[in-house]
Design an enzyme around this catalytic site. Structure first.
Site, short mmCIF file in Angstrom:
data_model
loop_
_atom_site.label_atom_id
_atom_site.label_comp_id
_atom_site.label_asym_id
_atom_site.label_seq_id
_atom_site.Cartn_x
_atom_site.Cartn_y
_atom_site.Cartn_z
N ASP A 135 -38.52 -38.33 -9.60
CA ASP A 135 -39.08 -37.08 -9.10
C ASP A 135 -37.95 -36.07 -8.94
OD1 ASP A 135 -38.04 -38.66 -6.93
OD2 ASP A 135 -38.97 -37.28 -5.50
N GLU B 287 -38.49 -39.89 -3.90
CA GLU B 287 -37.21 -39.83 -3.19
C GLU B 287 -36.98 -38.48 -2.55
OE1 GLU B 287 -32.93 -39.43 -2.38
OE2 GLU B 287 -34.18 -38.16 -3.62
N1 BES Z 1 -29.29 -37.19 -5.11
C1 BES Z 1 -29.62 -36.78 -3.81
C2 BES Z 1 -28.78 -37.43 -2.73
C3 BES Z 1 -27.39 -36.87 -2.60
C4 BES Z 1 -27.22 -35.53 -2.38
C5 BES Z 1 -26.33 -37.68 -2.69
C6 BES Z 1 -25.96 -35.00 -2.26
C7 BES Z 1 -25.08 -37.18 -2.55
C8 BES Z 1 -24.89 -35.82 -2.35
C9 BES Z 1 -31.06 -37.10 -3.51
O1 BES Z 1 -31.90 -36.86 -4.58
C10 BES Z 1 -31.54 -36.19 -2.41
O2 BES Z 1 -31.45 -35.01 -2.52
N2 BES Z 1 -32.06 -36.76 -1.35
C11 BES Z 1 -32.63 -36.04 -0.29
C12 BES Z 1 -33.27 -37.08 0.59
C13 BES Z 1 -34.10 -36.57 1.71
C14 BES Z 1 -35.26 -35.77 1.24
C15 BES Z 1 -34.58 -37.74 2.55
C16 BES Z 1 -31.59 -35.23 0.46
O3 BES Z 1 -30.45 -35.68 0.64
O4 BES Z 1 -31.93 -34.12 0.87
ZN ZN Z 2 -31.19 -37.58 -6.29
#
Ligand code: BES
Ligand code: ZN
Length: 478
Positions: free
Chosen positions: A101, A169
């Site tokens: 997603d 996710e």
């Molecule tokens: N790929 C990201 C996680 C991430 C962001 C890792 C920046 C390292 C650095 C992931 O897709 C993401 O954005 N996750 C969300 C999760 C949340 C909605 C629970 C986030 O971090 O905002």
């Molecule tokens: Zn991600």
């Protein structure tokens, strides 16, 4: 020297165009999990990925995750894909995870090219622009490239692979924890370690291995008053306005210098040791890398270590938006009847979801009680995940370290990340194994932002990295 099969590495080089084309097909499916209108696309994306994997001989099970209420609609959650390739008891078994997603994107946000058409930079930089190119369709397809190379070349995979790909996710991984605990002694049995490729380098030139992530607590403050939207000319100066109350409350959460104002919260943060500080000193990053990644010189501090620690070891509070408020062109003179302020706090070790939720809710309720208003207010934690830190001395990390040295000719930085991937901790806890984050993209990829991109070189070398890591893992003593 590397343990990786040279034929595999050559296959990745030789098939660059076909790999980019396949990434283009994935980006063209606007699988935005947070938008009910796009939910069918998330399902379509699951089918597309499942077919690709099955055509390469992966045994795939599409597991329904139930239903969800979103914006007053009951929606089917997209399925998680559980895949399996190989079950040789003499090999290690690696679980790989990715999410198919993406975040929303539209031209009007300021994209140079249509976000759901993968665009090879006409300026010849090799940048591949498109929503999800880096987060996280590129990395998922990196794994697919690795599998395809082995299947087409008739090469044996160095390890057994188990796969878990999800489509929620970006919206809090709804339904996934239940699946993991249900399957921990079934599908996930025998997993030796986990590899997640869903983050980014710190800068544009130094690969990294990531051993920590911040958690997240996402909040919604709802303020309501009149039974319907009102004309400000007719009712201004006669009624309490929910938007005024909400803006005041939101202003009490964080200062413009990023200082979190929720009482007691910062006291929980682990004190900094000299040894820890030295680890941030050692990282190959500059404040300019941050400036470049955000496109402006706007860091809180001019100090590299302070800046890195802001991202990696301190909590943060960001205000995201106000639902129900007037926005867009024009000058509508409305008094919105109900507004919902959204903000989140990134969590670090010692800050638990439950603890922070209580501090925030108590504080917002107390601040609201101080306002002389007849509006109604509720505050709730909408979704969240705990922070995670792993042991970077584990063989899982050593294998990735060697693979990075081989593919990039340099040692990786060891980083903790500011973003959140809630499932990381679920895997670590439920399966009791080491989890590694092995990123493919660069620090300036612009995940969640406009003009998200993945560099062709990162896609290609990143695919080699993922494959080489599997070989190094198989060759590692433990
Ligand atoms: N790929 C990201 C996680 C991430 C962001 C890792 C920046 C390292 C650095 C992931 O897709 C993401 O954005 N996750 C969300 C999760 C949340 C909605 C629970 C986030 O971090 O905002
Ligand atoms: Zn991600």
């Amino acid at each position: 020297m590397t343990a990786a099969n040279p034929q595999f590495l050559k296959f990745i080089d030789d098939n660059q165009d076909a790999f980019i084309k396949r990434l283009g097909e994935a980006v063209a499916i606007p699988s935005v999990s947070g938008d009910p209108a796009h939910r069918p696309d998330v399902h379509r994306m699951a089918e597309w990925l499942s077919e690709k994997l099955q055509s390469l001989g992966v045994k795939v099970e599409s597991r329904p995750l139930g239903k969800q209420m979103l914006e007053g609609q009951e929606l089917d959650l997209p399925p998680a894909l559980l895949g399996e390739l190989g079950n040789d008891p003499n090999k290690k078994t690696v679980l790989i995870y990715g999410h198919f997603d993406v975040q929303p994107a539209s031209m009007s946000d300021g994209w140079l090219y249509p976000p759901f058409e993968l665009t090879v930079d006409p300026k010849g930089t090799g940048k591949l622009f498109g929503r999800g190119s880096s987060d996280d369709k590129g990395p998922i397809l990196g794994w697919v490239n690795v599998i395809e190379a082995h299947v087409k070349l008739g090469l044996e995979m160095p390890v057994n692979l188990k796969m878990c790909f999800e489509g929620m996710e970006e919206s809090g991984s709804e339904g996934l924890d239940e699946l993991i605990s249900e399957e921990k002694d079934k599908f996930f049995k025998g997993v030796d370690c986990v590899c997640i490729s869903d983050n980014y380098w710190l800068n544009t030139s130094t690969p990294c291995l990531t051993y920590g992530l911040r958690g997240i607590a996402y909040f919604k403050i709802s303020v309501s008053g009149p039974a319907r939207d009102l004309h400000s000319g007719v009712f201004g100066a006669t009624v309490h306005e929910p938007m005024t109350d909400l803006v005041l409350l939101m202003s009490k959460l964080v200062t413009p210098e990023g200082q979190i104002l929720v009482p007691g919260l910062m006291d929980l943060v682990e004190p900094l040791t000299e040894e820890e500080r030295a680890r941030y000193e050692a990282i190959n990053a500059t404040v300019k890398d941050f400036d470049d990644a955000v496109g402006a010189a706007i860091t809180f501090s001019d100090d590299k270590v302070q800046t890195l620690m802001g991202r990696m070891r301190y909590p943060s509070l960001s205000l995201h938006g106000i639902e129900g408020a007037f926005y867009g062109a024009g000058c509508k003179t409305v008094i919105p009847a109900a507004v919902h302020g959204k903000f989140s706090i990134r969590l670090v070790p010692n800050l638990t979801l439950a603890g922070v939720t209580k501090l925030v809710c108590d504080y917002v309720n107390a601040e609201f009680a101080k306002i002389k208003t007849k509006s109604k207010m509720t505050v709730e934690m909408v979704h969240g995940g705990e922070p995670w830190v792993a042991d970077p001395n584990h063989y899982n990390y050593r294998a990735a370290h060697k693979a990075t040295e081989y593919v990039y000719g340099k040692a990786p930085d060891y980083t903790r990340e500011g973003g959140s991937i809630p499932v990381t901790l679920s895997f670590a806890d439920a399966l009791g194994v080491n989890v590694l984050l092995l990123p493919m993209g660069r620090g300036d990829d612009g995940a969640h932002s406009t003009n998200e991109k993945l560099d062709t070189d990162n896609f290609i070398r990143g695919s080699k990295l993922l494959g080489t890591y599997l070989y190094e893992l198989a060759a590692s003593k433990e």
